[in-house]
Each structure stands twice: as C-alpha cells, then as structure tokens.
Design an enzyme around this catalytic site. Structure first.
Site, short mmCIF file in Angstrom:
data_model
loop_
_atom_site.label_atom_id
_atom_site.label_comp_id
_atom_site.label_asym_id
_atom_site.label_seq_id
_atom_site.Cartn_x
_atom_site.Cartn_y
_atom_site.Cartn_z
N SER A 120 0.85 -1.19 0.00
CA SER A 120 0.00 0.00 0.00
C SER A 120 0.88 1.23 0.00
CB SER A 120 -0.90 0.01 1.24
OG SER A 120 -1.70 1.17 1.29
N CYS A 121 0.44 2.29 -0.72
CA CYS A 121 1.12 3.58 -0.69
C CYS A 121 0.08 4.67 -0.47
CB CYS A 121 1.91 3.82 -1.98
SG CYS A 121 0.90 4.08 -3.46
N PRO A 122 0.50 5.91 -0.17
CA PRO A 122 -0.47 6.95 0.21
C PRO A 122 -1.55 7.21 -0.81
CG PRO A 122 1.73 7.63 0.84
CD PRO A 122 1.89 6.36 0.05
N THR A 128 1.99 1.00 -4.98
CA THR A 128 1.28 -0.16 -4.44
C THR A 128 1.49 -1.37 -5.34
OG1 THR A 128 -0.42 1.22 -3.42
CG2 THR A 128 -0.99 -1.07 -3.83
#
Length: 575
Positions: A120-122, A128
């Site tokens: 997961s990324c922001p 991601t």
C-alpha cells in the site's frame, strides 16, 4: 560470435519486464555480444524472426507465462527469473552463453515458504502495484509461493482469505501507510516500506523470513518474543518514523479533499459564483456547496489527525486523533494543528496502551473506556492550552503569505514544487510536495496544488512526446512504452516515467525536473489554482475546478515540451 536470443515474459510484472529487457540489451552491448530481444505479450511487440531462431546459438527465457518455447526446437536454452536479471544481469548472460541454466537465486535453500503480503502507498496507485510486482518476482526467483493483497485507491484487491493467512509461514507488509493487523494475530509479521520491495524484493523476503516477529492479538508482537515491545511497531516500521504516519493520514484525508473540492466546484457551476450565499438556500447549488464545504471539508483535518494517530497506535489512536483534529479545526489551527493533534494522540495512546496493566478479566475495559478517555483528555487539553493558539498563528501567517504570492515569490515556489514532483517520481520528495499542497486546500490555499499536479503530470507526458519526436534516442521497448506513459501522465501518475529514468537516470531525471519546474513556475506566475488534489486532465474541464484554465494548459504544454526537447538533446542513442 553466435547470436543470443532472449524472450522476456512479464506476466503480472510488466514494469520489471521492460527493465529486465533493457538490462539485457545494455549488458550484451557492453561485451559486444549480438542479441535479439522479444518482450512477450507487450502490445505491438515484434516477435523474433524465424531466420534469427535458425541461426542463433542459444535462447535465454526470462520470466513466466507463455514464452513461445515450442518454436525453439532443439536450440540450446537457459532460464532466469526477472529478479535474477535485475540483480545480476552479467551472471545471467554468462550462464546463458555457457549453456547452464540460470541459478534461481537462493531457490529452496531453506525450503519453499508460503508467504502472504500486503502492499500500500499513500495515493494507492503506482507504488502499491510496483511493490506487489517486486515481491511476486522475488518469491518466484527464490522458489517460494506468495499471495499479495494490494490496498490501492479503490480498496483492497486480491484480498487474502482467512485460510491463506492461516497457512502462511510469514506475513510481509510493504506499505507506506498504516495497515490493520488484527487478522494476523498469532502469525509471524514483518513490516517495511514499498521502496524495499521495489528495489530488492529477494533481499526483503530473506530479511523477513529471518526477522519476522510473532504478533499477538490487538496488533502487538508476542510478549514471548519481547515483552517490552508490546504494542509497538516492528523495527523496520519504526525506521519509517514520522513520514509513514503522516502519509497514512494524508491517504485517508484525500477522498474528503477530492469530494469536497469537486462538490464546491459543481455548486459554483450550477448556481453561479454566489451559489453558497444564504439567500440561495434551498437551491441545488447551495445544497452541493453545503455538502462540499460544511461536511466534506469539515472532516479533512479530523480525518488527517485521526489516521496519523491510527498509524502510530492502531485503533486506540483513532478517537483521540479525530477529536484532537476537530479541536484543531475549531481553533483555526488547520492542517498544521491536525498534524500536531495526530502525533500527540497517537503517541499518547500508544504510551498508555503499553504501560497500563490491568488484570486479565478487566483488560477489555482498555480499548473501550480507559484509552479513549485518557488519551482524548490529554490530547484535548494540550491542543487547547498549549498547541492550538501558536499553531493557528503560524498557519494564518503562512496562508496570508501564500495567498499574496505574486511575481518572483510565486515563480520560485512554483519552480521548487514542480521540481520536487519530478525528482523522485513518487518517492518521499514527491510525496512531501504533494501532501503539503493537498493539506493547504483545507485552508483555502489552492495555488500550490496547481503547481504540484501540473508538475507531476509533466514527466510521463514529456517522455511520451520525446519518444515521438526523437525515436532514435529510445529503444523499441521504450517507444512502445511511450503510449502507456502518456495515459499515466494524463491521469497524474508521475510513476509512469520511472522505467525511462531507471534506464538512464543521469540524463532523464534532470530533464524531467527541468520540465516540471517550468510547469510549476508558469502555473503560479499565471495565477492558476486547483481545488482538487487528483485527476489530471480529467478534472480540467469541470467548471470552477481550475482557475485560469488556459494558463493551466499553457503551463502543462510548456513543461511537457521542455522535458521532451531536453531528453532529445542530451539522451544518447541506445547502444
């Protein structure tokens, strides 16, 4: 010297397949080894000619999936995983030319392991899925089985089942945001960031297998491993520090900013510039404005604070974080106050959770009574009596300065923000610029967001244009990837430029920074503002989402052209 053939099949790893193809091309060129390459399954890819197959000395089969192996008959062949090529391309070529099969890394050295992973990324877009690809390629190379759940911008995909988690040897979390670990109780868990999975998936898996710690119920590591470590993140996660917690808050905040900004723009489109005035109550424009400004925007700071606290302390941090964020909004401390409230609430809740010990039969009171009460009280009092007023003063001064920007100050800020978006294309510098601009929207400052979005769209768009203007400067695979880069750039996904930058960073990255800096500087100098933090070209036609639309188009076109021309002038022809 006999010609070597190489077929690269990306399967679920298209980005890594392109990088592996270029690595083979360059390594063979350095040793003057004739080589013909085929990127299997890519749109418009050219298959290996039949005549070349008849005359070749060997074929190297890289990756997985259908590589068309039947056409090679009795031709000597070698095999390698994509990860092997990316980590040791010369070794792969040596084995292919000598007739030995590529060694599968540390395959089965410690037996096949079953791994489940979450990435997961922001913003939940490129990093991601690049991290997921990195882990899948690494697990294949090492002989392990893996299932990866991606928690992207539209929610979880390929969600792990309870049976898969129960059967797994370890849980590997590669995320730049907080992940709910409640379902991993009793499993060995290792947490790190997406960059580790993208850069060295094999090394990460090895480290995870050696260092993962057993997690107890509630997100704590097992007391049998380290009693003092209860309720703390893993060592790798601690190293991520404040940046990861802030990015978690930003990722949960963004939907409120997007929804609120677009609804306010639609309110103005439907009811005119004064649609939200009290005398327009009851009209559609007024209603849309109320939903966007009074509901969605009112929740921006509480969501930011609540999920910063959640990243630090897990679920016990959400209530005190959101309440602290609401106080920050009421005290006019804005997003800066929300950030402060989130960190205060998170570390307070984590400290209390770690140090308050109750008899086992009363332990259930901690999450529903003791932690919310004490953490909220401490956070609230600190916000009211210590933090709120000075932070509000700082935010007010910052807002006044940003709103009054013109001339040289606007030019410099646009240059900096635009350049930051291109410098690491989705990395910490890019995310710092983006998070700052998105947070400023909650304070009514929407000029920096224009510089950030236009600067972030420029790198892939500029490279796509360069592949058309200067095709001789790019490989066949890069020319084919230009179309995909254009689509990604139009959607404000800066990471579309990464494969080009990885192949020639010293020439490509400065070109990207130059174009993005020009786009950002022009945007702020021309007075362009943007009310939504994502969407790329697709939000530009929405009425009132962008101020000075012609200026925005001009800035984007100028930045794209600067990047394309600079790349064309300084990039060498492929060897």
């Amino acid at each position: 010297m006999a010609q070597l053939l190489a077929v690269v099949g990306g399967g679920d790893l298209p980005t890594h397949a392109v990088l592996a193809l270029e690595a083979l091309r360059k390594a063979a060129g350095r040793r003057n080894q004739p080589i013909l390459l085929e990127l299997r399954g890519a749109p418009g890819a050219n298959p290996l000619p039949e005549a070349a197959i008849r005359e070749a000395g060997a074929v190297l089969l890289v990756g997985s999936g259908d590589l068309g192996e039947g056409r090679f008959g009795a031709l000597r062949r070698a095999r390698a995983a994509i990860a092997d090529v990316l980590t040791d391309v010369n070794g792969v070529l040596d084995r292919a030319l000598s007739g030995a099969e590529a060694a599968p890394g540390a395959r089965a050295a410690a037996g096949t392991k079953r791994i489940v992973a979450i990435t997961s990324c922001p913003t939940g877009i490129a990093h991601t899925f690049m991290a997921a690809e990195g882990l899948q390629a690494a697990a294949e190379a090492l002989g392990h089985t893996i299932r990866v759940e991606t928690q992207g911008s539209v929610g979880a995909r390929d969600t792990l089942t309870a049976a898969e988690i129960a059967a797994a040897d370890i849980v590997l979390i590669a995320a730049d945001t907080g992940i709910d670990r409640a379902r991993f109780a009793g499993k060995r868990v290792y947490a790190t960031n997406t960059k580790a999975a993208i850069r060295d998936g094999q090394g990460l898996i090895g480290t995870a297998l050696a260092e993962a710690q057993r997690q107890a119920a509630g997100g704590a590591v097992d007391a049998g491993v380290d009693a003092a470590a209860e309720a703390r993140p893993e060592a790798a996660e601690r190293r991520a520090g404040a940046y990861k917690h802030l990015m978690t808050g930003v990722s949960f905040m963004l939907p409120f900013v997007v929804a609120g900004g677009l609804l306010i723009a639609l309110a103005f489109a439907v009811g005119g510039i004064d649609a939200m005035a009290p005398d327009h109550a009851g009209t559609l424009g007024y209603a849309l404005g109320q939903i966007g400004a009074k509901a969605a925007f009112a929740l921006i700071v509480p969501a930011l604070a609540g999920y910063i606290a959640y990243s630090i302390a897990d679920r016990p941090g959400i209530a005190p974080g959101m309440i602290g964020g609401m106080l920050a909004a009421n005290l006019q401390a804005g997003f800066l106050g929300g950030i402060a409230a989130g960190f205060i609430a998170g570390y307070t809740a984590r400290f209390l959770n770690t140090h308050i010990r109750l008899p086992r039969n009363l332990e259930g009171l901690k999450p529903v009574l003791i932690l919310p009460l004490l953490a909220t009280t401490i956070t609230g009092l600190l916000m009211i009596y210590v933090v709120g007023v000075p932070v509000a003063a700082v935010l007010s001064a910052l807002t006044t300065w940003l709103k009054g920007m013109q001339g040289a100050s606007a030019l410099v800020l646009g240059l900096v923000l635009g350049g930051m978006m291109a410098l690491d294309m989705g990395g910490p510098i890019n995310k710092a610029a983006y998070a700052s601009a998105a947070a400023l929207l909650s304070s009514g400052v929407d000029a920096p967001m224009a510089a950030v979005m236009l600067g972030g769209m420029t790198p892939p768009l500029g490279l796509a244009l360069a592949t058309r203007l200067f095709p001789a400067r790019f490989t066949q695979a890069e020319r084919e990837a230009g179309g995909a880069a254009a689509v990604l750039g139009a959607a404000f996904i800066t990471e579309g430029a990464i494969p080009f930058a990885a192949a020639d960073p010293l020439r490509v990255i400065p070109s990207l920074v130059a174009g993005s800096a020009v786009a950002g500087a022009l945007a702020l100098t021309l007075g362009v503002t943007l009310k939504v933090p994502h969407g790329g070209l697709f939000v530009l036609p929405i009425p009132n989402a962008v101020t000075n639309l012609p200026g925005a188009v001009l800035a984007l076109a100028a930045g794209t052209l600067v990047t394309a021309l600079t790349v064309g002038l300084i990039k060498k022809r492929p060897g």
